[in-house]
Design a protein around this motif. Structure first.
Motif, mmCIF file in Angstrom:
data_model
loop_
_atom_site.group_PDB
_atom_site.id
_atom_site.type_symbol
_atom_site.label_atom_id
_atom_site.label_comp_id
_atom_site.label_asym_id
_atom_site.label_seq_id
_atom_site.Cartn_x
_atom_site.Cartn_y
_atom_site.Cartn_z
ATOM 1 N N ILE A 249 0.830 -1.208 0.000
ATOM 2 C CA ILE A 249 0.000 0.000 0.000
ATOM 3 C C ILE A 249 0.865 1.259 0.000
ATOM 4 O O ILE A 249 0.656 2.180 -0.791
ATOM 5 C CB ILE A 249 -0.952 -0.006 1.222
ATOM 6 N N SER A 250 1.854 1.301 0.859
ATOM 7 C CA SER A 250 2.685 2.504 0.972
ATOM 8 C C SER A 250 3.602 2.699 -0.232
ATOM 9 O O SER A 250 4.043 3.819 -0.496
ATOM 10 C CB SER A 250 3.526 2.441 2.252
ATOM 11 N N LYS A 251 3.874 1.629 -0.980
ATOM 12 C CA LYS A 251 4.822 1.725 -2.091
ATOM 13 C C LYS A 251 4.158 1.838 -3.456
ATOM 14 O O LYS A 251 4.815 1.718 -4.495
ATOM 15 C CB LYS A 251 5.767 0.514 -2.053
ATOM 16 N N ARG A 252 2.867 2.074 -3.454
ATOM 17 C CA ARG A 252 2.173 2.264 -4.729
ATOM 18 C C ARG A 252 2.663 3.511 -5.444
ATOM 19 O O ARG A 252 2.991 4.512 -4.822
ATOM 20 C CB ARG A 252 0.659 2.394 -4.500
ATOM 21 N N ARG A 253 2.698 3.481 -6.784
ATOM 22 C CA ARG A 253 3.061 4.640 -7.609
ATOM 23 C C ARG A 253 1.788 5.244 -8.189
ATOM 24 O O ARG A 253 1.442 5.033 -9.342
ATOM 25 C CB ARG A 253 4.015 4.206 -8.712
ATOM 26 N N GLN A 254 1.085 6.012 -7.344
ATOM 27 C CA GLN A 254 -0.191 6.556 -7.774
ATOM 28 C C GLN A 254 -0.060 7.500 -8.964
ATOM 29 O O GLN A 254 -0.981 7.631 -9.767
ATOM 30 C CB GLN A 254 -0.861 7.279 -6.603
ATOM 31 N N TYR A 257 -0.422 5.313 -11.973
ATOM 32 C CA TYR A 257 -1.738 4.709 -12.164
ATOM 33 C C TYR A 257 -2.768 5.739 -12.609
ATOM 34 O O TYR A 257 -3.608 5.478 -13.471
ATOM 35 C CB TYR A 257 -2.221 4.052 -10.864
ATOM 36 N N LEU A 258 -2.724 6.922 -12.025
ATOM 37 C CA LEU A 258 -3.685 7.960 -12.381
ATOM 38 C C LEU A 258 -3.515 8.376 -13.826
ATOM 39 O O LEU A 258 -4.489 8.612 -14.546
ATOM 40 C CB LEU A 258 -3.524 9.166 -11.457
ATOM 41 N N ALA A 259 -2.263 8.454 -14.285
ATOM 42 C CA ALA A 259 -2.027 8.820 -15.687
ATOM 43 C C ALA A 259 -2.541 7.733 -16.613
ATOM 44 O O ALA A 259 -3.183 8.018 -17.627
ATOM 45 C CB ALA A 259 -0.534 9.042 -15.906
ATOM 46 N N SER A 260 -2.315 6.475 -16.256
ATOM 47 C CA SER A 260 -2.751 5.363 -17.102
ATOM 48 C C SER A 260 -4.268 5.255 -17.167
ATOM 49 O O SER A 260 -4.826 4.861 -18.183
ATOM 50 C CB SER A 260 -2.170 4.049 -16.561
ATOM 51 N N SER A 261 -4.918 5.608 -16.070
ATOM 52 C CA SER A 261 -6.380 5.467 -16.025
ATOM 53 C C SER A 261 -7.088 6.423 -16.992
ATOM 54 O O SER A 261 -8.237 6.230 -17.311
ATOM 55 C CB SER A 261 -6.888 5.701 -14.602
ATOM 56 N N LYS A 262 -6.373 7.453 -17.422
ATOM 57 C CA LYS A 262 -6.975 8.430 -18.341
ATOM 58 C C LYS A 262 -6.852 8.005 -19.793
ATOM 59 O O LYS A 262 -7.431 8.592 -20.694
ATOM 60 C CB LYS A 262 -6.319 9.795 -18.156
ATOM 61 N N GLU A 263 -6.067 6.954 -20.043
ATOM 62 C CA GLU A 263 -5.907 6.469 -21.415
ATOM 63 C C GLU A 263 -7.139 5.680 -21.845
ATOM 64 O O GLU A 263 -7.828 5.082 -21.036
ATOM 65 C CB GLU A 263 -4.650 5.587 -21.502
#
Length: 266
Positions: A249-254, A257-263
């Motif tokens: 949880i603490s090592k996630r690269r949000q 992920y947020l950038a990818s979710s917009k594709e």
């Protein structure tokens, strides 16, 4: 280390017969109480059976309907938490829902299945909310069957503070392997205990495959019922010492992920 006793009610409900299924439920709750259990989990749509199809309007109830009222009374009588699946009606819409009732007979919340499987969408509306319910046992998140195949849902429950995920299931052949792997994966990747209760029996062409489990934060099945019918209980640690080298949880690269979710994917 905090731990609770959790029971699995791997049973065979009778399609369309709520009276019969409530009798099964009462017997199971009494057995779990004898086993000193803190919480018992039942399968998906346990109160009605799974393949209710066009009978949904006649079998669905509100969260304050007679079936859940009976379950509340039993929870209070036996001083036990219960997670049970039922067909819910609310404002003219039908949902595959699971109710969390505490040991005082109070409804702590209802979760509506967000990912509908196959023909379920012909009769039910998908839920839109992801809940974590605070209780004296800990913070509990609920999922229902097909939900376990979407890692985002379990991860969201973990981020929202869940300390335990309870899954009501009506998984059938040939998908036993899917849920056996996914339930353990959801526990391991989120470092959270998972309790998954499936059913047995057949309804039409559907053959339900059991394999209910109590799984710890490392993805290890502390209790696995395979094809056995009945009620079984396991000690389940909730708050355990986690491996600091993992810390998913603490090592996630949000930011990624947020950038990818917009594709857009096709």
């Amino acid at each position: 280390m905090k731990s609770i006793k959790v029971s699995l009610a791997q049973l065979t409900p009778k399609l369309g017969d709520k009276s019969h299924n409530l009798q099964l439920l009462e017997k199971a709750i009494a057995q779990a109480a004898e086993q000193k259990s803190n919480m018992i989990v039942f399968p998906e749509l346990f109160l009605t059976g799974y393949a209710i199809g066009h009978q949904v309007p006649y079998l669905a109830e509100t969260k304050n309907g007679p079936s859940l009222t009976k379950v509340k009374e039993l929870c209070k009588t036996f001083s036990i938490y219960t997670v049970v699946g039922f067909a819910e009606i609310d404002n003219g819409f039908y949902y595959i829902s699971s109710a969390l009732i505490d040991d005082q007979g109070e409804l702590r919340g209802v979760y509506r299945k967000t990912h509908l499987f196959d023909r379920e969408k012909e009769f039910f509306t998908p839920g839109t909310d992801i809940h974590v319910f605070p209780t004296s046992l800990g913070k509990i998140g609920i999922m229902i069957c097909f939900d376990v195949e979407f890692p985002e849902l379990a991860r969201t429950l973990k981020i929202k503070g869940a300390e335990l995920i309870a899954i009501t299931n009506a998984n059938m052949e040939p998908y036993e392997r899917h849920h056996h792997i996914y339930a353990k994966s959801r526990a391991m990747e989120n470092e959270i205990p998972v309790v998954i209760c499936n059913r047995l029996g057949e309804e039409g062409s559907l053959k339900f495959c059991g394999d209910s489990m109590v799984i710890d934060t490392q993805g290890i099945a502390l209790l696995s019922m395979e094809k056995e019918e009945g009620v079984k209980t396991a000690d389940l640690p909730l708050l355990t010492t986690l491996d600091p080298k993992l810390g998913y949880i603490s090592k996630r690269r949000q930011d990624l992920y947020l950038a990818s979710s917009k594709e857009q994917f096709v």
